[in-house]
Design a protein around this motif. Structure first.
Motif, PDB file in Angstrom:
ATOM      1  N   LYS A  10     -30.688 -28.009 -72.106  1.00  0.00           N
ATOM      2  CA  LYS A  10     -31.502 -27.238 -73.039  1.00  0.00           C
ATOM      3  C   LYS A  10     -31.079 -25.777 -72.995  1.00  0.00           C
ATOM      4  N   LEU A  11     -31.423 -25.050 -74.059  1.00  0.00           N
ATOM      5  CA  LEU A  11     -31.255 -23.603 -74.114  1.00  0.00           C
ATOM      6  C   LEU A  11     -32.617 -23.001 -74.415  1.00  0.00           C
ATOM      7  N   GLN A  12     -33.028 -22.018 -73.610  1.00  0.00           N
ATOM      8  CA  GLN A  12     -34.326 -21.394 -73.836  1.00  0.00           C
ATOM      9  C   GLN A  12     -34.263 -19.920 -73.457  1.00  0.00           C
ATOM     10  N   GLY A  13     -34.955 -19.081 -74.251  1.00  0.00           N
ATOM     11  CA  GLY A  13     -35.033 -17.671 -73.910  1.00  0.00           C
ATOM     12  C   GLY A  13     -35.023 -16.777 -75.128  1.00  0.00           C
ATOM     13  N   LYS A  14     -35.145 -15.488 -74.854  1.00  0.00           N
ATOM     14  CA  LYS A  14     -35.149 -14.457 -75.899  1.00  0.00           C
ATOM     15  C   LYS A  14     -33.975 -13.529 -75.609  1.00  0.00           C
ATOM     16  N   ASN A 420     -20.145 -10.163 -74.343  1.00  0.00           N
ATOM     17  CA  ASN A 420     -21.022 -10.776 -73.346  1.00  0.00           C
ATOM     18  C   ASN A 420     -21.461 -12.189 -73.734  1.00  0.00           C
ATOM     19  N   PHE A 421     -20.646 -12.875 -74.513  1.00  0.00           N
ATOM     20  CA  PHE A 421     -20.973 -14.211 -75.018  1.00  0.00           C
ATOM     21  C   PHE A 421     -21.278 -15.187 -73.879  1.00  0.00           C
ATOM     22  N   LYS A 422     -20.419 -15.274 -72.897  1.00  0.00           N
ATOM     23  CA  LYS A 422     -20.611 -16.237 -71.798  1.00  0.00           C
ATOM     24  C   LYS A 422     -21.856 -15.872 -70.984  1.00  0.00           C
ATOM     25  N   LYS A 423     -22.102 -14.596 -70.756  1.00  0.00           N
ATOM     26  CA  LYS A 423     -23.293 -14.177 -69.994  1.00  0.00           C
ATOM     27  C   LYS A 423     -24.567 -14.599 -70.712  1.00  0.00           C
ATOM     28  N   ILE A 424     -24.588 -14.436 -72.036  1.00  0.00           N
ATOM     29  CA  ILE A 424     -25.777 -14.827 -72.801  1.00  0.00           C
ATOM     30  C   ILE A 424     -25.975 -16.338 -72.770  1.00  0.00           C
ATOM     31  N   LEU A 425     -24.888 -17.097 -72.900  1.00  0.00           N
ATOM     32  CA  LEU A 425     -25.010 -18.552 -72.796  1.00  0.00           C
ATOM     33  C   LEU A 425     -25.578 -18.939 -71.442  1.00  0.00           C
ATOM     34  N   ASP A 426     -25.069 -18.325 -70.374  1.00  0.00           N
ATOM     35  CA  ASP A 426     -25.559 -18.620 -69.026  1.00  0.00           C
ATOM     36  C   ASP A 426     -27.028 -18.265 -68.885  1.00  0.00           C
ATOM     37  N   ARG A 427     -27.456 -17.151 -69.477  1.00  0.00           N
ATOM     38  CA  ARG A 427     -28.839 -16.705 -69.388  1.00  0.00           C
ATOM     39  C   ARG A 427     -29.766 -17.693 -70.096  1.00  0.00           C
ATOM     40  N   LEU A 428     -29.298 -18.265 -71.207  1.00  0.00           N
ATOM     41  CA  LEU A 428     -30.116 -19.229 -71.951  1.00  0.00           C
ATOM     42  C   LEU A 428     -30.184 -20.583 -71.233  1.00  0.00           C
TER      43      LEU A 428
END
Length: 428
Positions: A10-14, A420-428
């Protein structure tokens, strides 16, 4: 650099995406040509936009805060640019190059522009031909179609009416910027509406510009006055995360402060046609650009036809829409998109090859592709990015739902638009 993407539940977050690439380019350009100090907030620090910054620094413009999202451009006025003491290297940025050729054609000095291996293969005659009709002087390979190109300033430009054979914001913008230096009016007529950031920002800075349907007209020699520019999040970057959330089970994300300019929101219309589950929240306008937050949930996508006048409004999003199509019920047909063959790479050929590598049934068309859904994405393969940021990110999104890990070669090209594409994916 090789990027490894593993399947996710899943992906979740703001989150927020980087600043709009098109608006970031134009903010530096018009800020440089304006009188006074232009404050830019939310600037995209990707490589393409930094190529624009470096070019104007080489032309004598002082710019503070380079490499950060908040910059201050000390405008030199319409006629204040200085001859560079070296060749302008514009990296991989086609936008910088084509718009700069318009600006440089009106200067009273000599300039040579070049770029990286990819940029030196991209066609420039779509702007040098009409700019030559205005009186611009260009010399380069293949009749000034391929970089390096010399621009011989000092010509007295004259306004023309140009019926553009393609709906291209780069062509339109190049001529409008040259029109600032031309005698009389410069008018561009397009076959379909292309993105209108240049028109909006010219008006915001004080230019005398008139928009009438597919016609845009600008008067010469305006006084451009410095303004504060707040750069919204890039809808083209947001599109990757929208599709990621739609195709990944149990996902719900909010992407804040995204530009939803009606000449850029083709991807929103296309995803609506595909039954995407999303909504636009908190709609507002900042420095002439509409902005919203986008809430996206996992979706039961359906196949559709993407063609016609919609294509210019989503040309950069077609690679990620192809990934979405692979997870939609039924066939998706993408056509009228031949322009994709002259982007950073031939994006039609590249996406067909890589989707096939991932086990997806896809048929290449001269002007697009046909994709059968819904299909399993196999992993355990190494994909090629073709040094194209949008290809690399599209494949990364596919990797979120693949059977096994996917590796993407030469993924550092993602820094062009989404550092920061990979960082955002990891954060989600």
């Amino acid at each position: 650099m090789k990027l490894k993407i593993s399947p996710k539940d899943k992906l979740q977050g703001k989150i927020k995406v980087p600043g709009d690439k098109s608006i970031s380019h134009r903010a530096v350009m018009l800020g440089s040509l304006a009188e006074g100090k232009t404050e830019i907030e939310g600037f995209l620090t990707g490589e393409d936009c930094l190529s624009t910054v470096k070019a104007f620094q080489d032309l004598g413009v002082k710019i503070e805060g380079v490499g950060t999202e908040n910059m201050l451009v000390h405008g030199v006025g319409l006629h204040g640019l200085k001859e560079a003491d070296n060749v302008l290297d514009l990296g991989n940025s086609g936008t910088t190059t084509r718009l700069m050729l318009g600006i440089l054609s009106g200067q009273d000095f000599y300039t040579v522009v070049t770029g990286d291996d990819s940029l030196r293969t991209r066609p420039m005659d779509r702007v040098t031909v009409p700019l030559s009709k205005m009186g611009g002087s260009f010399y380069g390979r293949d009749g000034a179609n391929l970089l390096p190109i010399s621009v011989l300033g000092g010509s007295d430009l004259k306004g023309i009416t140009y019926n553009s054979p393609v709906a291209s914001a780069q062509v339109k913008s190049s001529l409008l910027l040259a029109g600032l230096y031309a005698e009389g009016e410069t008018e561009v007529i397009e076959p379909a509406k292309s993105r209108d950031h240049t028109e909006r920002m010219l008006e915001y800075f004080g230019a005398d510009i008139e928009v009438d349907g597919l016609k845009v007209k600008v008067e010469a020699n305006p006084k451009l006055t410095a303004k504060k520019i707040v750069v919204p999040g890039d809808i083209s970057s947001a599109a990757f995360l929208m599709v990621a959330a739609m195709i990944t089970e149990n996902s719900e994300i909010i992407i804040e402060n995204v530009g939803v300019n009606p000449t850029r929101d083709g991807v929103i219309e296309a995803l609506r046609k595909m039954n995407g589950n999303f909504e636009l929240l908190n709609k507002r306008e900042v420095n002439g650009e509409p902005i919203a937050d986008i809430k996206v949930k996992n979706s039961q996508l359906k196949g559709t036809i993407i063609d016609g006048d919609l294509i210019p409004l989503l040309i950069d999003e077609i690679p990620i829409l192809a990934v979405a199509a692979s997870q939609a019920d039924g066939k998706t047909i993408i056509k009228d998109a031949k322009e994709l063959r002259v982007k950073e790479t031939d994006r039609i050929d590249a996406m067909v090859k890589e989707l096939t590598r991932l086990g997806i049934e896809v048929q290449e068309r001269e002007d697009g592709m046909e994709i059968i859904g819904k299909q399993e994405i196999k992993g355990g393969v190494v994909c090629q990015s073709y040094h194209d940021h949008r290809i690399a990110m599209s494949l990364a999104v596919a990797g979120l739902i693949s059977e096994d890990d996917i590796e993407i070669e030469n993924s550092d090209c993602i820094n062009i638009s989404f550092p920061n594409f990979k960082k955002i994916l990891d954060r989600l």
